[in-house]
Write a protein that holds these residues in place. Structure first.
Motif, PDB file in Angstrom:
ATOM      1  N   LEU B 266       5.340  -1.618  28.742  1.00 14.64           N
ATOM      2  CA  LEU B 266       6.232  -2.738  28.468  1.00 14.64           C
ATOM      3  C   LEU B 266       7.148  -2.899  29.672  1.00 14.64           C
ATOM      4  CD1 LEU B 266       7.308  -2.028  24.762  1.00 14.64           C
ATOM      5  CD2 LEU B 266       5.201  -3.025  25.650  1.00 14.64           C
ATOM      6  N   VAL B 267       7.405  -4.128  30.056  1.00 13.16           N
ATOM      7  CA  VAL B 267       8.312  -4.365  31.177  1.00 13.16           C
ATOM      8  C   VAL B 267       9.726  -4.474  30.611  1.00 13.16           C
ATOM      9  CG1 VAL B 267       8.815  -5.805  33.166  1.00 13.16           C
ATOM     10  CG2 VAL B 267       6.450  -5.600  32.361  1.00 13.16           C
ATOM     11  N   TYR B 268      10.569  -3.539  31.014  1.00 21.41           N
ATOM     12  CA  TYR B 268      11.876  -3.356  30.374  1.00 21.41           C
ATOM     13  C   TYR B 268      12.949  -3.402  31.451  1.00 21.41           C
ATOM     14  CZ  TYR B 268      15.463  -0.774  27.678  1.00 21.41           C
ATOM     15  OH  TYR B 268      16.616  -0.375  27.034  1.00 21.41           O
ATOM     16  N   ASP B 269      13.945  -4.250  31.268  1.00 26.83           N
ATOM     17  CA  ASP B 269      14.983  -4.354  32.305  1.00 26.83           C
ATOM     18  C   ASP B 269      16.250  -3.588  31.932  1.00 26.83           C
ATOM     19  OD1 ASP B 269      16.355  -5.883  30.466  1.00 26.83           O
ATOM     20  OD2 ASP B 269      16.120  -7.775  31.541  1.00 26.83           O
ATOM     21  N   VAL B 273      13.096  -6.450  26.732  1.00 23.16           N
ATOM     22  CA  VAL B 273      11.730  -6.369  27.235  1.00 23.16           C
ATOM     23  C   VAL B 273      11.341  -7.763  27.708  1.00 23.16           C
ATOM     24  CG1 VAL B 273       9.337  -6.073  26.514  1.00 23.16           C
ATOM     25  CG2 VAL B 273      11.052  -4.396  25.845  1.00 23.16           C
ATOM     26  N   THR B 274      10.937  -7.859  28.967  1.00 27.45           N
ATOM     27  CA  THR B 274      10.620  -9.193  29.492  1.00 27.45           C
ATOM     28  C   THR B 274       9.147  -9.541  29.375  1.00 27.45           C
ATOM     29  OG1 THR B 274      10.328  -8.275  31.719  1.00 27.45           O
ATOM     30  CG2 THR B 274      12.530  -9.079  31.133  1.00 27.45           C
ATOM     31  N   GLY B 275       8.323  -8.543  29.033  1.00 23.69           N
ATOM     32  CA  GLY B 275       6.895  -8.807  28.879  1.00 23.69           C
ATOM     33  C   GLY B 275       6.134  -7.508  28.884  1.00 23.69           C
ATOM     34  N   VAL B 276       4.830  -7.607  29.124  1.00 20.76           N
ATOM     35  CA  VAL B 276       4.011  -6.401  29.167  1.00 20.76           C
ATOM     36  C   VAL B 276       3.104  -6.451  30.388  1.00 20.76           C
ATOM     37  CG1 VAL B 276       3.960  -6.284  26.648  1.00 20.76           C
ATOM     38  CG2 VAL B 276       2.022  -7.292  27.863  1.00 20.76           C
ATOM     39  N   LYS B 277       2.664  -5.262  30.777  1.00 22.57           N
ATOM     40  CA  LYS B 277       1.651  -5.155  31.816  1.00 22.57           C
ATOM     41  C   LYS B 277       0.343  -4.787  31.135  1.00 22.57           C
ATOM     42  CE  LYS B 277       1.001  -2.689  36.177  1.00 22.57           C
ATOM     43  NZ  LYS B 277       1.609  -1.680  37.072  1.00 22.57           N
ATOM     44  N   TYR B 278      -0.731  -5.489  31.484  1.00 20.22           N
ATOM     45  CA  TYR B 278      -2.016  -5.118  30.885  1.00 20.22           C
ATOM     46  C   TYR B 278      -3.143  -5.195  31.894  1.00 20.22           C
ATOM     47  CZ  TYR B 278      -3.609 -10.029  30.161  1.00 20.22           C
ATOM     48  OH  TYR B 278      -4.031 -11.319  30.317  1.00 20.22           O
ATOM     49  N   ASN B 309       6.324   5.833  27.237  1.00 18.89           N
ATOM     50  CA  ASN B 309       5.859   5.629  28.613  1.00 18.89           C
ATOM     51  C   ASN B 309       6.611   4.506  29.323  1.00 18.89           C
ATOM     52  OD1 ASN B 309       4.004   7.672  29.137  1.00 18.89           O
ATOM     53  ND2 ASN B 309       2.300   6.576  28.177  1.00 18.89           N
ATOM     54  N   SER B 310       7.260   3.651  28.556  1.00 19.48           N
ATOM     55  CA  SER B 310       8.028   2.562  29.167  1.00 19.48           C
ATOM     56  C   SER B 310       9.513   2.886  29.256  1.00 19.48           C
ATOM     57  CB  SER B 310       7.836   1.274  28.347  1.00 19.48           C
ATOM     58  OG  SER B 310       6.472   0.996  28.154  1.00 19.48           O
ATOM     59  N   GLY B 311       9.899   4.087  28.832  1.00 21.27           N
ATOM     60  CA  GLY B 311      11.310   4.488  28.914  1.00 21.27           C
ATOM     61  C   GLY B 311      12.219   3.713  27.975  1.00 21.27           C
ATOM     62  N   ILE B 312      11.698   3.339  26.820  1.00 21.09           N
ATOM     63  CA  ILE B 312      12.488   2.551  25.868  1.00 21.09           C
ATOM     64  C   ILE B 312      12.883   3.408  24.673  1.00 21.09           C
ATOM     65  CG2 ILE B 312      12.448   0.572  24.319  1.00 21.09           C
ATOM     66  CD1 ILE B 312      10.446  -0.721  26.266  1.00 21.09           C
ATOM     67  N   GLY B 313      14.145   3.382  24.322  1.00 22.12           N
ATOM     68  CA  GLY B 313      14.641   4.149  23.177  1.00 22.12           C
ATOM     69  C   GLY B 313      14.906   5.588  23.563  1.00 22.12           C
ATOM     70  N   ARG B 314      15.583   6.306  22.693  1.00 22.60           N
ATOM     71  CA  ARG B 314      15.933   7.702  22.972  1.00 22.60           C
ATOM     72  C   ARG B 314      14.880   8.625  22.388  1.00 22.60           C
ATOM     73  NH1 ARG B 314      20.460   8.735  19.862  1.00 22.60           N
ATOM     74  NH2 ARG B 314      19.783   6.964  18.619  1.00 22.60           N
ATOM     75  N   LEU B 528      12.413  -6.834  20.840  1.00 21.48           N
ATOM     76  CA  LEU B 528      11.239  -5.978  20.646  1.00 21.48           C
ATOM     77  C   LEU B 528      11.141  -5.558  19.181  1.00 21.48           C
ATOM     78  CD1 LEU B 528       8.872  -4.317  21.789  1.00 21.48           C
ATOM     79  CD2 LEU B 528      10.518  -2.537  22.401  1.00 21.48           C
ATOM     80  N   PHE B 529      10.013  -5.883  18.565  1.00 22.88           N
ATOM     81  CA  PHE B 529       9.754  -5.496  17.173  1.00 22.88           C
ATOM     82  C   PHE B 529       8.595  -4.499  17.179  1.00 22.88           C
ATOM     83  CE2 PHE B 529      12.281  -8.580  14.666  1.00 22.88           C
ATOM     84  CZ  PHE B 529      12.763  -9.367  15.709  1.00 22.88           C
ATOM     85  N   VAL B 530       8.730  -3.444  16.392  1.00 21.47           N
ATOM     86  CA  VAL B 530       7.700  -2.401  16.366  1.00 21.47           C
ATOM     87  C   VAL B 530       7.199  -2.284  14.923  1.00 21.47           C
ATOM     88  CG1 VAL B 530       7.097  -0.042  16.989  1.00 21.47           C
ATOM     89  CG2 VAL B 530       8.919  -1.221  18.228  1.00 21.47           C
ATOM     90  N   VAL B 531       5.971  -2.723  14.705  1.00 22.35           N
ATOM     91  CA  VAL B 531       5.475  -2.942  13.349  1.00 22.35           C
ATOM     92  C   VAL B 531       4.330  -1.985  13.034  1.00 22.35           C
ATOM     93  CG1 VAL B 531       4.617  -4.690  11.746  1.00 22.35           C
ATOM     94  CG2 VAL B 531       6.083  -5.371  13.660  1.00 22.35           C
TER      95      VAL B 531
END
Lengths: 250, 579
Positions: B266-269, B273-278, B309-314, B528-531
């Protein structure tokens, strides 16, 4: 979605056309004996020792390079799934050819499995951890069975009595034999499970010869529907159907 | 160099049940949605030759290609985690529709007790029933709040069922009647009634009759062919994303499905999250896909892994108990009993994935736990899913697993074994969690997810108790020999158990102890929603998909709200520090 409906209906109709047994419903248990003598799909007879008399070009080796190894494999799987009063054993069902062919393909080469290192033995709860692929495990294991037989009984495995062969196999299952690169119990479990897979998979894979594995177990293979029978009180013994019946050749 | 594409409004990572529901709900309301699915397309047409136990059930045709990516596993923190090199304990789906293609269709609603498990347990049994190592939490939502979303899922999927006297209360009946009664289900119900229990038919995603859902999609009548779990349905009679929400989304013209698109990051600033890399797996080309809203709908394992892997959340730290990503990984405990019948044979080769009967008398807090040393329980069921010959060789205890005796006994009992089993709840423990593996990498060089998991005392006590209850039912059904199941010394990654993995991005009311709010919106990242079942704060005593579906509908509503309001949709119950 109407297209889907038609497709399903078509498929069912084709299937019914290919099967003379679906409409009949229950078939008594007595047909087993009369059924074993003929080949369902080719309509040919079996010869007196129970082997297929047809020219089955598929019954040749894809993985093993020495016939002696293949014969050892055959003897071992016959002990795991022997011929008895229930019906044929692994050899008559074609299990050795099934295993040989599987070892030559994606199963034998662990194609869809994680095979990157580093490799460590791991605990009993962490599963397959050898760097060997299955076809290599079988090669190492079969060599190990032969060596163990010579060590224990001073004879080739194929020359042993059945109970001696069982003793050797039991040592492998109990992890009492040191193999290079893999534990003997890992190899034995692969051998054991591949034997059952060869006995009971659809005959398209080369085992379950003439669907006799299914006949023994009274498993009817591939039927498209049991909606008319699911509520029946009595056990229904149906003549088995292979996947071949779904190939439409018109 | 990754090519940056034009921005889209909403993007889902994965297109199974959750991605499909999000896509359908948003696209119907005019939102432009892109679904990135790394697997291949498939539909009912692909399943005309599916009655192949070896290919699908043994060699896992529909499951994840582990050569690209797997998880690593260890029982304890002081052990070295090693890769799950082969599938076994659970079967991760792959391809369009995800695990929603190969599921069995058993569709439950978690109990009111589940959603407020911490407060209800403390209230009734005091705060120390289990001890501090069990990280039990409320879900941040009540059953009454979630009830309409359960129905939305059932109505979309056409679930076939009947009233359950011990189940969660329903505002509306099931959209279709229960499946057929068979000698096996009847036998179970008679026994349960004799024991003063309250049996009913399992709510089923294999439909009892053809059904057109409110979106105009048709799910057909189940044919009881006996090839359901691990298989796709050749009739379109098993409710799946592929015959419901995915075509619904596509029919709107607002949904773009991109296949073979494997999201790696995930692209995270640091704020959003501004988008994703795929990566397009067929060309190897890399893309950045910007989006206003990103929705992770890629199953428990990848939802957690992509965040880490995207460094998001603790990240959760089991040492201190701080952090939330990877916390409260739970599974399912599987008590039960086998019954061997000497004089009778049953048509066990026929069946459907959800054909069966159940009792909820030993689930949730439906019985008093004052005198037992565990909480919760599980639904106990008999199922008639269609037993196939490679995988079904149940023999009495003490029988060898090869040789002539094995052959004889496995053939003899093939149609003479009936089992009652429970979906035992899995209660979180501080030592059971998900994190990144320090050594092993996927095909792109990204760290694998590491699972640290073992059974707890709670699990063992629940298992023993429920196995005994299952054995009582099997005995009452008339089995000549009854063998209760035993729980193994440690959890093993090898034998198949269940694909009911949960947790790691759990929902709750407090950002200090949960990762997402009750709309499944990340506390730390508004867009960002995680479902998925990653949001479960524990795993209840049922198959999870009904509750996953309800949460997905809830999240879809949240995303629509977010597009209007921005910011956090829920006020945190306690103030907390952000990372």
């Amino acid at each position: 979605m109407a297209e889907n409906e038609e497709r399903s209906t078509m498929s069912r109709r084709r299937f019914l056309k290919n099967s003379s047994y679906v409409a009949g419903g229950a078939i008594g248990g007595g047909f087993l004996g009369t059924f074993l003598g003929r080949d369902l799909l080719r309509g040919t007879q079996q010869n007196s020792n129970g082997e297929n008399s047809v020219n089955d070009f598929n019954r040749a080796l894809m993985h093993f390079t020495r016939q002696s190894d293949f014969e050892l494999l055959s003897a071992a799987v016959e002990r795991i799934f022997p011929a008895d009063d229930n019906g044929p054993g692994a050899i008559e069902l074609g299990v050795p050819f099934f295993i040989d062919h599987q070892l030559a393909g994606s199963y034998g080469h662990n194609d869809r499995e994680y095979m990157q290192g580093p490799f460590y033995p791991g605990s009993d709860f962490q599963g397959y951890q050898t760097r060997l692929k299955r076809h290599e495990v079988f090669d190492v294991g079969i060599k190990g069975i032969e060596e163990e037989s010579r060590k224990e009984f001073d004879s080739s495995f194929t020359g042993l009595e059945g109970d001696q062969q069982d003793q050797i196999l039991q040592k492998f299952q109990d992890n009492d034999v040191a193999l290079k690169g893999v534990t003997s119990s890992t190899f034995f479990e692969l051998l054991r499970s591949a034997t059952l897979e060869g006995a009971y998979s659809d005959p398209l894979y080369g085992g379950n010869g003439n669907m006799k594995g299914w006949l023994m177990k009274e498993f009817p293979g591939s039927y498209m529907s049991y909606i008319e029978e699911i509520e029946e009180e009595e056990f229904i013994n149906k003549e088995p159907q292979p996947l071949r019946a779904h190939i439409v050749s018109e | 160099m990754a090519k940056t594409l034009d921005k889209v409004e909403v993007l889902t990572v994965g297109v199974g049940w959750t991605g499909g529901i999000i896509a359908a709900e948003l696209a119907k309301q005019g939102v432009q949605v892109v679904g990135l699915e790394r697997g291949k397309p498939r539909s009912t047409e692909d399943f005309q030759h599916v009655h192949d136990e070896y290919r699908y059930a043994i060699r896992y045709e529909l499951m994840q290609d582990l050569s690209r990516e797997t998880i690593t596993f260890r029982n304890h923190r002081d052990e070295r985690a090693l890769p799950m090199r082969q599938l076994g304990s659970f079967l991760l789906g792959e391809g369009l529709g995800g695990a929603g293609v190969h599921w069995n269709g058993q569709t439950w609603r978690f109990l009111p007790y589940d959603l407020q498990i911490k407060s209800k347990t403390d209230e009734k049994y005091g705060p120390d029933k289990l001890g501090a190592d069990y990280t039990l939490q409320d879900w941040g939502i009540t059953y009454d709040e979630l009830e309409p979303y359960f129905y939305k899922f059932e109505e979309m999927a056409g679930i076939s069922g009947e009233d359950n006297p011990n189940g969660a209360p329903r505002s509306k009946p099931y959209p279709t009647p229960p499946m057929k009664e068979t000698p096996i289900t009847q036998r179970f119900k008679d026994a349960a009634n004799n024991l003063d229990l309250h049996p009913f038919h399992i709510p089923s995603g294999n439909l009892s009759e053809s059904y057109e859902n409110p979106d105009g999609q048709t799910v057909y009548q189940c044919q009881y062919c006996g090839f359901c779990e691990r298989f796709g349905c050749e009739y379109g009679a098993k409710s799946s994303p592929n015959v419901t929400v995915i075509p619904t989304a596509q029919d709107t013209g607002n949904f773009e499905l991109r296949m073979h698109a494997n999201v790696t990051e995930l692209v995270y600033d640091g704020g959003k999250v501004t988008g994703v890399k795929y990566v397009d797996l067929q060309t190897g080309d890399e893309f950045i896909q910007p989006a206003d809203v990103v929705v992770l709908t890629s199953y428990v394992m990848n939802n957690v892994r992509l965040l880490l892997n995207s460094g998001i959340g603790r990240p959760y730290d089991p040492e201190t108990g701080s952090g939330v990503i990877g916390k409260n990984y739970c599974y399912q405990i599987l008590p039960g009993a086998n019954g061997f019948f000497e004089e009778e044979k049953f048509n066990t080769y026929m069946g459907a994935g959800s054909l069966g009967a159940a009792i909820d008398d030993y689930n949730g807090d439906n019985f008093d736990h004052s005198d037992v040393n565990f909480i919760h329980g599980g639904v106990a069921t008999i199922t008639q899913t269609g037993q196939r010959p490679i995988n079904n060789n149940t023999v009495p205890n003490g029988t060898p697993n090869w040789g002539q005796e094995f052959k004889s006994q496995s053939i003899k009992y093939y149609h003479r074994v009936l089992s009652v089993g429970a979906q035992g709840a899995s209660i979180p423990h501080r030592d059971n969690y998900l994190s990144l593996d320090p050594d092993y990498k996927d095909i792109f060089g990204q760290p694998l997810l590491r699972m640290t998991y073992d059974y707890t005392e709670q699990d063992r006590n629940l298992h023993d108790y429920l196995s005994e209850k299952c054995a009582e039912i099997v005995k009452e059904m008339g089995a000549d020999t009854v063998e209760p199941r035993e729980i193994s010394d440690h959890y093993s990654i090898v034998p198949y158990q269940t694909t009911h993995n949960t947790g790691g991005v759990i929902m709750g009311g407090d950002p200090e102890t949960s990762a997402v709010n009750n709309y499944l919106q990340m506390w730390d990242v508004d867009n960002l929603f995680v479902v998925g079942s990653s949001a479960f704060a524990h795993n209840g005593g049922y198959n999870p998909t009904g509750t996953v579906g309800a949460l997905a509908y809830r999240a879809a509503e949240g995303i629509m709200k977010f597009r209007e309001e921005n910011g956090q949709l829920v006020t945190a119950r306690h103030s907390s520090k952000k990372v």
